[in-house]
Scaffold this motif. Sequence first.
Motif, mmCIF file in Angstrom:
data_model
loop_
_atom_site.group_PDB
_atom_site.id
_atom_site.type_symbol
_atom_site.label_atom_id
_atom_site.label_comp_id
_atom_site.label_asym_id
_atom_site.label_seq_id
_atom_site.Cartn_x
_atom_site.Cartn_y
_atom_site.Cartn_z
ATOM 1 N N UNK A 145 34.463 41.617 54.183
ATOM 2 C CA UNK A 145 35.043 40.275 54.307
ATOM 3 C C UNK A 145 34.884 39.473 53.018
ATOM 4 N N UNK A 146 33.719 39.583 52.397
ATOM 5 C CA UNK A 146 33.458 38.873 51.134
ATOM 6 C C UNK A 146 34.438 39.348 50.062
ATOM 7 N N UNK B 203 30.868 47.667 38.581
ATOM 8 C CA UNK B 203 31.963 47.668 37.607
ATOM 9 C C UNK B 203 32.920 46.500 37.844
ATOM 10 N N UNK B 204 33.222 46.238 39.109
ATOM 11 C CA UNK B 204 34.114 45.121 39.436
ATOM 12 C C UNK B 204 33.498 43.786 39.032
ATOM 13 N N UNK C 130 32.583 36.801 40.130
ATOM 14 C CA UNK C 130 31.525 37.788 39.878
ATOM 15 C C UNK C 130 30.364 37.581 40.845
ATOM 16 N N UNK C 131 30.050 36.338 41.146
ATOM 17 C CA UNK C 131 28.972 36.039 42.100
ATOM 18 C C UNK C 131 29.300 36.559 43.493
ATOM 19 N N UNK C 132 30.556 36.429 43.909
ATOM 20 C CA UNK C 132 30.962 36.918 45.231
ATOM 21 C C UNK C 132 30.906 38.446 45.295
ATOM 22 N N UNK C 133 31.316 39.097 44.219
ATOM 23 C CA UNK C 133 31.233 40.554 44.181
ATOM 24 C C UNK C 133 29.768 40.985 44.217
ATOM 25 N N UNK C 134 28.913 40.269 43.519
ATOM 26 C CA UNK C 134 27.478 40.560 43.564
ATOM 27 C C UNK C 134 26.930 40.361 44.977
ATOM 28 N N UNK C 135 27.431 39.363 45.669
ATOM 29 C CA UNK C 135 27.017 39.129 47.055
ATOM 30 C C UNK C 135 27.378 40.330 47.928
#
Length: 89
Positions: free
Chosen positions: A11-12, A59-60, A69-74
């Motif tokens: 979902x994120x 990588x993303x 980038x913070x959301x992908x890290x989440x």
Amino acid sequence: MSREKLAEAADVLEAAASDADDDLAERLRGQADQLAKLADRSSGPDHGRLARHMHTLSDLADDADGDLADEIQRAYDLVEGYRSTVSGV
């Protein structure tokens, strides 16, 4: 074992895709789709499969900036959290 963290990560990523450029958005949606399918399977993914997803998410995140980038890290953290509950390593 609950795979809610994988579903949440999907979902994120789906939400993050709406804020990304075309190529990155497509890649994020691809990962979101794969994680959603893993969350819905009758048996959970193994460590290797999860590690590959985590590598792709890293990588993303490297290809994104700021809040994206913070959301992908989440999402990465959610997958990592699920992986820590998988037995075998």
